[in-house]
Design a protein around this motif. Structure first.
Motif, short mmCIF file in Angstrom:
data_model
loop_
_atom_site.label_atom_id
_atom_site.label_comp_id
_atom_site.label_asym_id
_atom_site.label_seq_id
_atom_site.Cartn_x
_atom_site.Cartn_y
_atom_site.Cartn_z
N GLY A 168 0.81 -1.21 0.00
CA GLY A 168 0.00 0.00 0.00
C GLY A 168 0.84 1.26 0.00
N ASP A 170 4.10 3.86 -1.77
CA ASP A 170 4.36 4.51 -3.05
C ASP A 170 4.76 3.51 -4.13
OD1 ASP A 170 3.84 7.18 -2.41
OD2 ASP A 170 5.81 7.44 -1.51
N PHE A 298 13.74 8.44 3.79
CA PHE A 298 13.48 9.25 2.59
C PHE A 298 13.44 8.40 1.32
CE2 PHE A 298 15.67 12.15 5.59
CZ PHE A 298 14.57 12.92 5.89
P1 NAP Z 1 6.76 1.29 2.20
O1 NAP Z 1 6.43 2.74 2.13
O2 NAP Z 1 7.48 0.76 3.40
O3 NAP Z 1 5.40 0.51 1.99
C1 NAP Z 1 5.36 -0.87 2.13
C2 NAP Z 1 3.91 -1.31 2.03
O4 NAP Z 1 3.88 -2.73 2.12
C3 NAP Z 1 3.06 -0.75 3.16
O5 NAP Z 1 1.81 -0.35 2.65
C4 NAP Z 1 2.93 -1.93 4.11
O6 NAP Z 1 1.71 -1.97 4.76
C5 NAP Z 1 3.01 -3.11 3.16
N1 NAP Z 1 3.60 -4.30 3.79
C6 NAP Z 1 4.76 -4.40 4.47
N2 NAP Z 1 4.98 -5.65 4.84
C7 NAP Z 1 3.93 -6.38 4.42
C8 NAP Z 1 3.58 -7.74 4.49
N3 NAP Z 1 4.39 -8.64 5.09
N4 NAP Z 1 2.42 -8.14 3.93
C9 NAP Z 1 1.63 -7.25 3.32
N5 NAP Z 1 1.91 -5.94 3.20
C10 NAP Z 1 3.05 -5.51 3.75
O7 NAP Z 1 7.67 0.81 0.96
P2 NAP Z 1 7.72 1.38 -0.53
O8 NAP Z 1 6.40 1.57 -1.11
O9 NAP Z 1 8.69 0.48 -1.22
O10 NAP Z 1 8.38 2.80 -0.36
C11 NAP Z 1 9.65 2.89 0.32
C12 NAP Z 1 10.08 4.35 0.36
O11 NAP Z 1 10.37 4.78 -0.97
C13 NAP Z 1 9.00 5.28 0.88
O12 NAP Z 1 9.62 6.27 1.68
C14 NAP Z 1 8.41 5.88 -0.35
O13 NAP Z 1 7.88 7.17 -0.12
C15 NAP Z 1 9.61 5.91 -1.28
N6 NAP Z 1 9.16 5.82 -2.68
C16 NAP Z 1 8.82 6.99 -3.29
C17 NAP Z 1 8.37 6.97 -4.60
C18 NAP Z 1 7.99 8.30 -5.23
O14 NAP Z 1 8.15 9.33 -4.58
N7 NAP Z 1 7.50 8.31 -6.44
C19 NAP Z 1 8.24 5.78 -5.30
C20 NAP Z 1 8.57 4.60 -4.65
C21 NAP Z 1 9.03 4.63 -3.33
P3 NAP Z 1 1.33 -0.87 5.88
O15 NAP Z 1 0.98 0.37 5.13
O16 NAP Z 1 0.19 -1.48 6.59
O17 NAP Z 1 2.54 -0.73 6.73
#
Ligand code: NAP
Length: 323
Positions: A168, A170, A298
């Motif tokens: 859920g 980004d 970040f």
């Molecule tokens: P994230 O923000 O840590 O999100 C991980 C998602 O996976 C969360 O929604 C989490 O649920 C879910 N999750 C975690 N473990 C799980 C499990 N075992 N089973 C089911 N769902 C699970 O990771 P991300 O999306 O890779 O982003 C990482 C960072 O990169 C963030 O700071 C993000 O802002 C940044 N990013 C930015 C951009 C952009 O600006 N365009 C693009 C990509 C990434 P919960 O919500 O319930 O915790």
């Protein structure tokens, strides 16, 4: 005839080579290549060990829309190539090798790759992070056969097919939007009823007719023999399970830092991120960090690039003081 296996192994092993370098950079993502650029401009002739993916995770992103200076966005692989070209222009050298072990107990630091040992006066660690796995039955067996952690890499295989995305944040939403180019239907399964992703991505995903959501649910099993045919889903509120047919499963549930080889040698937090201060210093003088290997907050190309520059500037000062 008795075979001398040890002699055969020794003769087939690559000859041990050594190279002394002033600054060695581990990793070739935005952090590593920015560090290389700054170190090269300080005339340190840095060597970059590119690792498994030149350009790091950013190179697996189709379009990067939030790196300043590119108002129309820039392709992830293209940005990586531009970083590399700019660093090389000032004397950085990129080697397509991976650090297999390190000894940080004394300077010069020893970094071993397959068949070579680098002796580095200073080190910038920018080894990034790797996608987390769900660790459910069927996931490992069907990875590459419908289970994927990279829409840019594998989206094309799902033309006119149904895919499930888990997560859920980004990444989940950005990659789902990218998958709408190929897939006929994308179902995002999220364990809560609220997304973690930023507002713009949320709006775009919710407005996209190809994307639908299943809330408060987790995938507990990946089903299929030779290819993914479905997933077992559990409603976390009711406990009810059901089978949901799909041709592919994309998993975007966060990352784990690539720090295994530094274990026991550098201070890390409980999740394995290398601890650093504002000067990108680690617990070992002369060893600096940059990017997602130290940053779980970040995780942006621009912040990683900034940390890489800062790490190289500090490493340059360190080398001036300790030469
Ligand atoms: P994230 O923000 O840590 O999100 C991980 C998602 O996976 C969360 O929604 C989490 O649920 C879910 N999750 C975690 N473990 C799980 C499990 N075992 N089973 C089911 N769902 C699970 O990771 P991300 O999306 O890779 O982003 C990482 C960072 O990169 C963030 O700071 C993000 O802002 C940044 N990013 C930015 C951009 C952009 O600006 N365009 C693009 C990509 C990434 P919960 O919500 O319930 O915790």
């Amino acid at each position: 005839m008795e075979l001398n296996l040890n002699a055969m192994r020794a003769s087939s092993a690559p000859a041990e080579k050594q190279e002394a370098v002033k600054l060695l950079v581990l990793g070739s993502g935005p952090a590593g290549l920015s560090a290389a650029l700054y170190a090269a401009r300080a005339e340190l002739n840095p060597v970059v060990l590119a690792g498994l993916q030149l350009g790091g995770q950013a190179a697996l992103t189709h379009t990067i829309e939030n790196y300043p200076g590119f108002p129309d966005g820039v392709g992830g692989p293209q940005l990586g190539e531009l970083f590399q070209k700019q660093a090389e222009r000032f004397g950085a050298r990129v080697e397509y090798e991976t650090a297999e072990s390190v000894d940080l107990s004394q300077r010069p630091f020893q970094v071993k790759t397959y068949g070579k040992t680098y002796l580095a006066d200073a080190l910038v660690i920018a080894t990034g992070a790797s996608p987390n796995h769900l660790n459910v039955p069927g996931e490992a067996e069907l990875t590459g056969r419908g289970v994927s952690y990279c829409a840019t890499c594998d989206g094309w295989f799902f033309k006119d097919k149904r895919v499930v995305v888990v997560g859920g944040g980004d990444s989940a939403l950005e990659e789902s939007l990218f998958l709408t180019r190929y897939a006929s239907e994308i179902t995002i399964i999220h364990r809560r009823d609220q997304l973690r992703a930023g507002a713009i991505l949320q709006r775009r995903a919710k407005e996209n007719p190809k994307i639908q959501f299943i809330w408060n649910s987790v995938v507990t099993e990946v089903l299929g023999s030779d290819a993914v045919q479905g997933v077992r889903i559990k409603d976390v509120q009711t406990g009810e399970e059901r089978i949901y047919p799909t041709d592919g499963l994309f998993i975007f549930i966060g990352h784990t830092p690539n720090t295994q080889i530094f274990s026991g040698q550098l201070d890390m937090d409980e999740r394995g991120y290398i601890r650093s201060n504002m000067l990108m210093e680690t617990s070992v003088p002369g060893v600096y960090v940059a990017g997602e290997v130290t940053d779980s907050t970040f995780r942006q190309v621009v912040t990683s690039a900034g940390m890489g520059a800062a790490a190289a500037i500090r490493a340059t000062h360190f080398l001036e003081e300790h030469s």
